[in-house]
Motif scaffolding. Structure first.
Motif, mmCIF file in Angstrom:
data_model
loop_
_atom_site.group_PDB
_atom_site.id
_atom_site.type_symbol
_atom_site.label_atom_id
_atom_site.label_comp_id
_atom_site.label_asym_id
_atom_site.label_seq_id
_atom_site.Cartn_x
_atom_site.Cartn_y
_atom_site.Cartn_z
ATOM 1 N N PRO A 72 -0.095 4.482 -4.451
ATOM 2 C CA PRO A 72 0.616 3.451 -3.683
ATOM 3 C C PRO A 72 1.381 3.995 -2.489
ATOM 4 O O PRO A 72 1.589 3.270 -1.512
ATOM 5 C CB PRO A 72 1.563 2.830 -4.721
ATOM 6 C CG PRO A 72 1.694 3.843 -5.797
ATOM 7 C CD PRO A 72 0.375 4.553 -5.853
ATOM 8 N N ARG B 206 0.356 5.951 -0.329
ATOM 9 C CA ARG B 206 -0.571 5.921 0.813
ATOM 10 C C ARG B 206 -1.355 4.620 0.842
ATOM 11 O O ARG B 206 -2.471 4.572 1.356
ATOM 12 C CB ARG B 206 -1.486 7.142 0.770
ATOM 13 C CG ARG B 206 -0.751 8.416 1.155
ATOM 14 C CD ARG B 206 -1.692 9.544 1.474
ATOM 15 N NE ARG B 206 -2.158 10.219 0.268
ATOM 16 C CZ ARG B 206 -2.967 11.278 0.259
ATOM 17 N NH1 ARG B 206 -3.428 11.767 1.390
ATOM 18 N NH2 ARG B 206 -3.337 11.833 -0.873
ATOM 19 N N ARG B 207 -0.773 3.595 0.244
ATOM 20 C CA ARG B 207 -1.367 2.250 0.258
ATOM 21 C C ARG B 207 -2.784 2.248 -0.326
ATOM 22 O O ARG B 207 -3.641 1.485 0.080
ATOM 23 C CB ARG B 207 -1.366 1.688 1.689
ATOM 24 C CG ARG B 207 0.043 1.509 2.248
ATOM 25 C CD ARG B 207 0.080 1.435 3.769
ATOM 26 N NE ARG B 207 -0.695 0.331 4.305
ATOM 27 C CZ ARG B 207 -0.221 -0.862 4.592
ATOM 28 N NH1 ARG B 207 1.054 -1.135 4.376
ATOM 29 N NH2 ARG B 207 -0.988 -1.787 5.112
ATOM 30 N N ASN B 208 -2.986 3.144 -1.307
ATOM 31 C CA ASN B 208 -4.283 3.250 -1.992
ATOM 32 C C ASN B 208 -5.445 3.401 -1.016
ATOM 33 O O ASN B 208 -6.519 2.805 -1.197
ATOM 34 C CB ASN B 208 -4.491 2.043 -2.916
ATOM 35 C CG ASN B 208 -3.463 1.987 -4.026
ATOM 36 O OD1 ASN B 208 -3.183 2.992 -4.671
ATOM 37 N ND2 ASN B 208 -2.875 0.831 -4.242
ATOM 38 N N VAL C 24 0.000 -3.042 -2.113
ATOM 39 C CA VAL C 24 -1.244 -3.063 -1.339
ATOM 40 C C VAL C 24 -2.399 -2.708 -2.263
ATOM 41 O O VAL C 24 -2.404 -1.633 -2.866
ATOM 42 C CB VAL C 24 -1.187 -2.074 -0.157
ATOM 43 C CG1 VAL C 24 -2.521 -2.030 0.575
ATOM 44 C CG2 VAL C 24 -0.075 -2.469 0.803
ATOM 45 N N CYS D 66 -5.592 -2.155 -1.382
ATOM 46 C CA CYS D 66 -6.242 -1.023 -0.721
ATOM 47 C C CYS D 66 -6.216 -1.247 0.784
ATOM 48 O O CYS D 66 -6.623 -2.310 1.256
ATOM 49 C CB CYS D 66 -7.679 -0.863 -1.205
ATOM 50 S SG CYS D 66 -8.551 0.521 -0.445
ATOM 51 N N SER D 67 -5.755 -0.229 1.516
ATOM 52 C CA SER D 67 -5.612 -0.351 2.968
ATOM 53 C C SER D 67 -6.843 0.102 3.736
ATOM 54 O O SER D 67 -6.845 0.085 4.967
ATOM 55 C CB SER D 67 -4.405 0.465 3.430
ATOM 56 O OG SER D 67 -4.582 1.837 3.101
#
Length: 257
Positions: free
Chosen positions: A21, A23-25, A59, A61-62
């Motif tokens: 999380p 790294r925003r997945n 998030v 996944c980014s």
């Protein structure tokens, strides 16, 4: 950085969790490799009937890790990232079990591609979906493959050209997700669908899933020729006969899988 976690193989439903999380997945190369490994883990086991992909944090996944794509001259690494991503996305549809995306938050770019690539997607009402690459000069061409096969063309192109997100209910209306539920019902609804899938024969589901994606790429006449033969093949399966006999005898089928 493993990025995902597995339940015990004996369970019918395997939960694969994007777990970065901070790294925003993001789908870094290492995250993609871990995801591939977890999807393939013991996939031929009779006990495995469904895989659920979820995520930690706000998030889902980014998309790709842009830090991996920021060096102009590292073309070989960039190619590895996109090749591995394509491999994972196509793998999902080639697995012999249904794959469900359980989305609770934002899914952008390759993260949106991941949702579109799953067989079923259940989203909370707060979820949003976008392909904003155009805004940073990197058009979402690979996510467009999955989006263009899940959404009406004009909806997909509006997402790709503007980068503006779809709400969860807009995603449902256009077919990007299967269901939208309140956040506090997301786990319950995903579990309900998973348990329903687990009541069916794994061998029958595997045949049906493979045939669905195969016939979707064909013209109408070819699709019917393929599926008519598969129906005949289905009847030769032990579980095909067991299901019909159980229906006639008014009892629950006992699957051999």
């Amino acid at each position: 950085e493993r990025g995902s976690a597995l339940t015990a193989a004996r369970l019918r439903c395997r939960n694969v969790v994007l777990n970065d999380p901070a790294r925003r997945n993001a789908l870094s190369l290492s995250m993609l490799r871990a995801l591939k490994e977890d999807l393939l883990h013991d996939v031929k086991s009779k006990e495995l009937r469904v895989i659920v992909i979820s995520a930690e944090g706000p998030v889902f996944c980014s998309g790709h890790d842009l830090k991996e794509l920021s060096t102009q001259d590292d073309v070989k690494h960039h190619a590895q990232v996109f090749e591995m991503c394509a491999e994972v996305m196509t793998l999902i549809q080639r697995l012999p079990v249904p794959v469900i995306a359980k989305v609770n938050g934002l899914a952008t770019a390759a993260g949106c591609q991941l949702v579109a690539s799953c067989d079923i997607a259940v989203a909370s009402e707060k979820s949003r979906f976008a392909t904003p690459g155009v805004n940073i000069g990197l058009f979402c061409s690979t996510p467009a493959v999955a989006l263009g096969r899940s959404l009406p063309r004009k909806v997909a192109l509006e997402m790709l050209f503007t980068g503006e997100p779809l709400s969860a209910h807009e995603a449902l209306m256009h077919g990007l997700v299967s269901r939208v539920v309140p956040e506090d019902k997301l786990e319950e609804e995903t579990t309900r669908i998973s348990h329903k899938i687990c009541q069916s024969s794994k061998s029958v589901l595997a045949l049906g899933k493979a045939t669905f994606y195969r016939q979707m790429a064909q013209d109408l006449d070819t699709a019917y020729k393929i599926t008519s033969q598969v129906m005949v093949d289905n009847l030769t399966l032990r579980d095909g006969q067991e299901g019909i006999e159980a229906f006639i005898q008014k009892r629950k089928p006992v699957w051999s899988h």
